[in-house]
Design an enzyme around this catalytic site. Structure first.
Site, mmCIF file in Angstrom:
data_model
loop_
_atom_site.group_PDB
_atom_site.id
_atom_site.type_symbol
_atom_site.label_atom_id
_atom_site.label_comp_id
_atom_site.label_asym_id
_atom_site.label_seq_id
_atom_site.Cartn_x
_atom_site.Cartn_y
_atom_site.Cartn_z
ATOM 1 C CB CYS A 245 7.424 6.568 85.419
ATOM 2 S SG CYS A 245 7.982 5.282 84.289
HETATM 3 N N1 LIG Z 1 8.720 0.206 83.935
HETATM 4 C C1 LIG Z 1 7.939 1.115 83.400
HETATM 5 O O1 LIG Z 1 6.727 1.089 83.593
HETATM 6 C C2 LIG Z 1 8.484 2.212 82.510
HETATM 7 C C3 LIG Z 1 7.584 2.966 81.734
HETATM 8 C C4 LIG Z 1 8.075 3.956 80.878
HETATM 9 C C5 LIG Z 1 9.445 4.220 80.872
HETATM 10 N N2 LIG Z 1 10.309 3.506 81.662
HETATM 11 C C6 LIG Z 1 11.736 3.808 81.571
HETATM 12 O O2 LIG Z 1 12.375 2.780 80.808
HETATM 13 C C7 LIG Z 1 13.701 2.547 81.298
HETATM 14 C C8 LIG Z 1 13.872 1.090 81.668
HETATM 15 O O3 LIG Z 1 12.987 0.778 82.728
HETATM 16 P P1 LIG Z 1 12.550 -0.706 83.071
HETATM 17 O O4 LIG Z 1 11.374 -0.578 83.979
HETATM 18 O O5 LIG Z 1 12.444 -1.516 81.838
HETATM 19 O O6 LIG Z 1 13.827 -1.200 83.912
HETATM 20 P P2 LIG Z 1 14.152 -2.719 84.348
HETATM 21 O O7 LIG Z 1 14.997 -2.605 85.567
HETATM 22 O O8 LIG Z 1 12.907 -3.526 84.379
HETATM 23 O O9 LIG Z 1 15.026 -3.277 83.144
HETATM 24 C C9 LIG Z 1 16.270 -2.793 82.844
HETATM 25 C C10 LIG Z 1 17.127 -3.949 82.365
HETATM 26 O O10 LIG Z 1 18.372 -3.396 81.937
HETATM 27 C C11 LIG Z 1 19.404 -4.287 82.323
HETATM 28 N N3 LIG Z 1 20.653 -3.518 82.299
HETATM 29 C C12 LIG Z 1 21.100 -2.598 83.193
HETATM 30 N N4 LIG Z 1 22.270 -2.091 82.784
HETATM 31 C C13 LIG Z 1 22.563 -2.700 81.603
HETATM 32 C C14 LIG Z 1 23.642 -2.591 80.685
HETATM 33 N N5 LIG Z 1 24.642 -1.732 80.887
HETATM 34 N N6 LIG Z 1 23.642 -3.392 79.596
HETATM 35 C C15 LIG Z 1 22.629 -4.258 79.363
HETATM 36 N N7 LIG Z 1 21.569 -4.400 80.203
HETATM 37 C C16 LIG Z 1 21.546 -3.613 81.301
HETATM 38 C C17 LIG Z 1 18.957 -4.805 83.667
HETATM 39 O O11 LIG Z 1 19.591 -6.027 83.994
HETATM 40 C C18 LIG Z 1 17.451 -4.967 83.446
HETATM 41 O O12 LIG Z 1 17.115 -6.252 82.971
HETATM 42 C C19 LIG Z 1 13.878 3.519 82.463
HETATM 43 O O13 LIG Z 1 14.478 4.681 81.977
HETATM 44 C C20 LIG Z 1 12.453 3.822 82.896
HETATM 45 O O14 LIG Z 1 12.366 5.094 83.505
HETATM 46 C C21 LIG Z 1 9.848 2.492 82.460
#
Ligand SMILES: NC(=O)c1ccc[n+]([C@@H]2O[C@H](COP(=O)([O-])OP(=O)(O)OC[C@H]3O[C@@H](n4cnc5c(N)ncnc54)[C@H](O)[C@@H]3O)[C@@H](O)[C@H]2O)c1
Length: 418
Positions: A245
């Site tokens: 983030c």
């Molecule tokens: N991690 C955090 O603390 C946090 C906090 C707020 C917002 N976000 C936002 O949330 C979003 C997700 O982040 P995250 O940390 O959960 O990511 P992550 O990498 O932990 O999880 C993403 C998941 O999506 C899957 N994926 C990727 N492409 C895919 C597709 N086409 N179809 C199905 N699954 C797919 C991956 O295999 C993975 O398991 C991002 O935009 C991030 O900026 C994250």
């Protein structure tokens, strides 16, 4: 249909998607989780969790109750009433937004989109993504957003590693919702929140550098300022910013701003100050070694903590990566210990050509006392810093993890203090 009977889908079962899917299932909804990672899907269906803030027990309960099932088959998107998109939104090598994951998730939805569907984008991205990217892709099916199906942007607010200590969970954290209505301006909310943090961290990082020059201890300064009960919010300096983030979201906003001939000076300056911190950490190591008559070239450096934040297992965009690459590029032999990150990848870029896969080494007395330098990049609470300080030949502490009264074998070089 009652809310309880709703069938929902979550695309992307990571740090954001899995807590959401499990929370919805615990509320009695039937939830299908779609992910491209076969291993994650299989282990979730066996009732175990890969996200520390989601207990395996919680996953097992909802799986056994038939409330949650994971799959890699996008056909499963046909039945749910609402689909939440929680896929990554990183930047590319040139720091431009990489929307390929959001596009590919939308492609999975496209052929299964039907009347009455609610599609919610939870990934953090720049204002305009919903209308400029997602809406046209979904409307290419002939269905119209706001008429045949609903489309909304609800950026996730999750604070990994803080669930137990601070009590803010997905269930009690308010969220901002922007639908295809005049609420568009609210979409910048998530980017503003992370920009706020990035700018304030940069400010305190700059003050840390000034304090070092002036012989003042920045940690004492922050502690004193934080005694003011109003009008001050403490931020702490460190080796740089990491995660999904803070280093990413402000750049999404500044990238989008350029389309409007607008230069986001604060965002860019904050990114510059924060990006420089790993270089400063390497400088501190070089200075500490040279005081002992040693050069960095050929020295052994043990990095303590590679996760981007204390007490979590997420090492994405961690400043440890750049610190280690810079050290390796200058001839140091680098290893690391992190109780939460068993494996860590560095290099394969302009900073260090060779891509290396490192494994966390045990933090034995011998490993501590034989390293020429130990650098604390992430101050996990599971590490005994007194023991480390008592044995280290040189200890560089970038996050004020080492207690002030620890008995030390050598002087502790503390970032932000003389
Ligand atoms: N991690 C955090 O603390 C946090 C906090 C707020 C917002 N976000 C936002 O949330 C979003 C997700 O982040 P995250 O940390 O959960 O990511 P992550 O990498 O932990 O999880 C993403 C998941 O999506 C899957 N994926 C990727 N492409 C895919 C597709 N086409 N179809 C199905 N699954 C797919 C991956 O295999 C993975 O398991 C991002 O935009 C991030 O900026 C994250």
């Amino acid at each position: 249909m009652s809310e309880q009977d709703q069938h929902l889908a979550v695309i992307g079962l990571g740090y954001v998607g899995l807590p959401l899917a499990v929370a919805l299932a615990e509320l009695g909804r039937t939830v299908t989780g779609l992910d491209i990672d076969q291993k994650k899907v299989a282990s979730l269906n066996r009732g175990s969790s890969h996200i520390p803030d989601v207990p395996g027990e919680a996953v097992r309960r909802v799986v056994e109750a038939g409330r949650f099932a994971a799959t890699t088959d996008a056909e499963a998107l046909r039945t749910p009433d609402a689909i939440f998109i929680c896929v990554p939104s990183p930047f590319d090598a040139n720091r431009a937004p990489d929307l390929s994951y959001i596009r590919s998730a939308a492609q999975s939805v496209q052929p299964r989109l039907r009347k009455g569907h609610l599609i919610v984008l939870e990934s953090t991205t720049y204002p305009g993504t919903t209308e400029e990217i997602l809406q046209p892709m979904l409307e290419s099916t002939g269905l119209r957003a706001g008429v045949d199906f609903d489309l909304a942007f609800v950026p996730e607010r999750i604070d990994p590693g803080q669930v137990e200590s601070k009590g803010w969970t997905i269930k009690n954290t308010p969220k901002v919702v922007g639908a295809l209505t005049p609420q568009g301006a609210r979409r910048a909310a998530a980017l503003l929140e992370n920009t706020f943090r990035s700018v304030n961290i940069a400010l305190v990082n700059e003050l840390a550098l000034l304090c070092e020059r002036m012989g003042i201890d920045v940690w004492e300064v922050i502690g004193a300022a934080a005694t003011k009960p109003y009008g001050f919010m403490p931020f702490r300096p460190g080796p740089g910013v990491g995660g999904h983030c803070i280093p990413v979201d402000p750049l999404y906003l500044s990238w989008k701003a350029r389309e409007f001939d607008f230069h986001t000076n604060f965002i860019d300056l904050a990114a510059q100050v924060n990006d420089d911190m790993p270089y400063h950490v390497v400088d501190l190591i070089v200075r500490g070694l040279s005081k002992q008559g040693r050069a960095l070239d050929g020295a052994s450096v043990l990095v303590l903590g590679v996760a981007f934040k204390r007490d979590i297992d997420d090492a994405r965009n961690s400043p440890a990566e750049r610190v280690m690459e810079l050290l390796m590029a200058r001839g140091a032999a680098v290893c690391y210990h992190d109780p939460h990150v068993p494996e860590f990848h560095v290099g394969g870029n302009v900073f260090h050509r060779k891509r290396e896969r490192l494994a966390s080494i045990p933090l034995t007395d011998d490993a501590v006392s034989s390293a020429d330098c130990i650098v604390v990049v992430t101050g996990h609470s599971a590490v005994d810093y007194r023991r480390v300080a008592g044995r280290a030949r040189l200890l560089v502490d970038t996050c004020n993890a080492v207690p002030r009264d620890a008995r030390t074998r050598a002087k502790v070089v503390r970032l932000g203090a003389s």
